[in-house]
Design a protein around this motif. Structure first.
Motif, PDB file in Angstrom:
ATOM      1  N   ARG A 178      31.104  41.291   9.459  1.00  0.00           N
ATOM      2  CA  ARG A 178      30.666  41.433  10.653  1.00  0.00           C
ATOM      3  C   ARG A 178      31.764  42.006  11.788  1.00  0.00           C
ATOM      4  NH1 ARG A 178      27.277  38.566   7.594  1.00  0.00           N
ATOM      5  NH2 ARG A 178      24.979  38.727   8.100  1.00  0.00           N
TER       6      ARG A 178
ATOM      7  N   ARG B 171      20.880  33.180   8.884  1.00  0.00           N
ATOM      8  CA  ARG B 171      22.056  32.953   9.487  1.00  0.00           C
ATOM      9  C   ARG B 171      22.102  34.111  10.686  1.00  0.00           C
ATOM     10  NH1 ARG B 171      26.184  33.647   4.821  1.00  0.00           N
ATOM     11  NH2 ARG B 171      24.600  32.442   3.745  1.00  0.00           N
TER      12      ARG B 171
ATOM     13  N   ILE C 189      21.497  28.856   1.405  1.00  0.00           N
ATOM     14  CA  ILE C 189      21.198  29.621   0.347  1.00  0.00           C
ATOM     15  C   ILE C 189      22.380  29.789  -0.705  1.00  0.00           C
ATOM     16  CG2 ILE C 189      21.826  31.928   1.634  1.00  0.00           C
ATOM     17  CD1 ILE C 189      18.820  31.558  -1.074  1.00  0.00           C
ATOM     18  N   ASP C 190      23.390  29.933  -0.133  1.00  0.00           N
ATOM     19  CA  ASP C 190      24.740  29.963  -1.033  1.00  0.00           C
ATOM     20  C   ASP C 190      25.145  28.684  -1.448  1.00  0.00           C
ATOM     21  OD1 ASP C 190      24.731  32.909  -0.755  1.00  0.00           O
ATOM     22  OD2 ASP C 190      26.231  32.866   0.826  1.00  0.00           O
TER      23      ASP C 190
HETATM   24  C1  S3P Z   1      24.765  36.892   3.520  1.00  0.00           C
HETATM   25  C2  S3P Z   1      23.552  36.517   3.530  1.00  0.00           C
HETATM   26  C3  S3P Z   1      23.099  35.989   2.327  1.00  0.00           C
HETATM   27  C4  S3P Z   1      23.984  35.295   1.468  1.00  0.00           C
HETATM   28  C5  S3P Z   1      25.132  36.223   1.263  1.00  0.00           C
HETATM   29  C6  S3P Z   1      25.928  36.572   2.658  1.00  0.00           C
HETATM   30  C7  S3P Z   1      25.524  37.489   4.848  1.00  0.00           C
HETATM   31  O1  S3P Z   1      22.298  36.923   1.594  1.00  0.00           O
HETATM   32  O2  S3P Z   1      23.476  34.763   0.282  1.00  0.00           O
HETATM   33  O3  S3P Z   1      26.272  35.547   0.595  1.00  0.00           O
HETATM   34  O4  S3P Z   1      26.300  37.535   4.977  1.00  0.00           O
HETATM   35  O5  S3P Z   1      24.573  38.104   5.550  1.00  0.00           O
HETATM   36  P1  S3P Z   1      20.889  37.279   1.912  1.00  0.00           P
HETATM   37  O6  S3P Z   1      20.479  38.154   3.051  1.00  0.00           O
HETATM   38  O7  S3P Z   1      20.592  37.989   0.743  1.00  0.00           O
HETATM   39  O8  S3P Z   1      20.006  36.144   2.018  1.00  0.00           O
END
Ligand code: S3P
Length: 452
Positions: free
Chosen positions: A17, A208, A339-340
């Motif tokens: 980002r 997030r 999630i990760d």
């Molecule tokens: C991420 C969001 C998550 C995560 C990925 C990184 C991000 O994915 O699993 O490793 O940087 O926005 P999803 O948006 O598919 O949940």
């Protein structure tokens, strides 16, 4: 007790980002402590191919990016070109394995007046994209992808390569996302920067919020509710001057679990991001009985915008000690905030007394690999009692783990999780295909050796 301090690499999500917003903002941004791993190199190369100058700010030395070789962090200076300053890339943009680039970048491309083609490697070419293409098409972009039926996914799913023809007059939308996904939310919000009016994204669970925080750091007003975020376009982003990226809690998680399952050890991890939308792993492990302490720093609201920008995400130090873990039930909401980290939490569950149930596992199946499959297969191979049902994973912990040859399945988090499982196993665990670790954590195997 053996005490070890581990330097955790910069956060991958925030690094992506930072490069993206610095590129399309007005002014020069110095990004301190940027992750220099495969995925971020892809994002940097994409913006360079669209005319943005991004250079290391530290002396080059012998390494092309000025990063300490093998360590994977660097300070860079980005000369922002402004919202309308990107140039049409001369060739298709190759994104390698970077799902975050593939899913977020289309939001920016949707607002341009040129066409770009995004290509991924084999694994990325099998990841579903309709979740981002559909809202962008509703906003007025023209997008084509590759359609093909795959396993249980819908026949109407869309896969890379994606051809995106932007539209200078995007329509603002009010989007209700079916999946809790920061990539989807970020993609739509970035397109919303180019649209006229209020664009809002509602998600079933809050994912997030790095994009929201980064957008406000670049001067965009963001309204955040419990599960809805909105911005009013068109927006002109302004560089805050400097940004400092904290350590990646997803990378720290491997050492946090290692600290819990290894006997007689204390591990200190400094300057790790502690954004509440990412700290699910700490909450879950604490509930499992982990001996974890942390201190939060890094939010200085009284400072000026520029100074504040260096501290736009909360971060702090984590101390973890050998622990007696017990099994728990992990809810869907907790999975979104971790999630990760579910692969390494599955490893922790194998070392915990009793049963662990993990709910809401659908999204794990569409990561770099199907992580439900990769982790259950690998853990079963080393003797763990793990079963995957349609919607849940059940782990009966406490069985001694044996040695075996297992595979990374080309997925960095499966690889690192299995290396940590190997440290706690009775026999020798050999993990094949470790190159994928370079995606996020260059010197992981060396750092893990420090625990022996
Ligand atoms: C991420 C969001 C998550 C995560 C990925 C990184 C991000 O994915 O699993 O490793 O940087 O926005 P999803 O948006 O598919 O949940």
């Amino acid at each position: 007790m053996k005490a070890v301090e581990i330097a955790i690499p910069p956060d991958k999500s925030i690094s992506h980002r930072a490069v993206m917003l610095a590129s399309i903002s007005e002014g020069v941004t110095r990004i301190k402590n940027l992750l220099m791993a495969e995925d971020i190199k892809r994002t940097i190369n994409v913006f360079r191919a669209m005319g943005v100058t991004i250079e290391p700010s530290s002396p080059l030395g012998c390494h092309p990016w000025g990063a300490t070789p093998g360590v994977g962090r660097v300070d860079v200076v980005v000369q922002g070109v402004g919202m309308r300053g990107l140039k049409k890339p001369r060739k298709p943009l190759y994104l390698g394995n970077s799902g975050t680039t593939m899913r977020i970048l289309p939001g920016i491309l949707a607002g341009q007046d040129f066409e770009a083609v995004l290509i991924g490697d084999k694994s990325l070419s099998g990841r579903p994209m309709r979740r981002v293409t559909e809202p962008l098409i509703n906003m007025g972009a023209k997008i084509e992808g590759r359609g093909r039926s795959r396993g249980r996914l819908s026949r109407s799913e869309l896969y890379p390569p994606l051809t995106i023809r932007g539209n200078r007059c995007l329509k603002a939308i009010n989007y209700k996302s079916r999946v809790p996904s920061a990539q989807v939310k970020s993609c739509i919000l970035l397109a919303g920067l180019y649209a006229n009016g209020v664009t809002s994204v509602n998600e079933p669970e809050k994912s997030r919020d790095h994009t929201e925080r980064m957008l406000s750091t670049f001067g965009c007003r963001v309204k955040s509710g419990r599960r809805t975020v909105s911005i009013k376009g068109p927006v002109k982003l302004r560089s805050p001057g400097a940004i400092k990226i904290p350590g990646d809690i997803s990378s720290a998680a491997f050492f946090i679990v290692a600290g819990c399952i290894l006997p007689g050890i204390k591990i200190v991890l400094k300057n790790v991001g502690l954004n509440p939308t990412r700290t699910g792993v700490l909450d879950i492990l604490k509930r499992m009985g982990a001996d974890i302490g942390f201190s939060t720093r890094g939010v200085y609201p009284e400072r000026s915008r520029v100074e504040n920008a260096a501290y736009f995400e909360p971060y702090g130090d984590i101390v973890v000690k050998s622990s007696k873990l017990r099994g728990v039930t992990i809810s869907h909401g907790e999975v979104v905030r971790a999630i990760d980290e579910i692969p390494i939490i599955m490893v922790a569950a194998c070392f915990a007394k009793g049963k662990t149930i993990i709910k809401g596992i659908e999204e794990l199946k569409v990561k770099e690999t199907d992580r439900v499959y990769s982790m259950t297969t690998n853990l079963q191979k080393i003797g763990a009692d793990v079963q995957a049902k349609k919607k849940i994973i059940i782990i009966n912990g406490g069985r001694p783990l044996a040695g075996a040859r297992v595979s990374s399945f080309g997925d960095h988090r499966t690889a690192m999780s299995m290396l940590v499982a190997g440290l706690g196993a009775k026999g020798k665990v050999i993990v094949t295909g470790l190159d994928c670790i370079n995606k996020s954590f260059l010197n992981f195997p060396n750092l893990l050796n420090k625990l022996n």
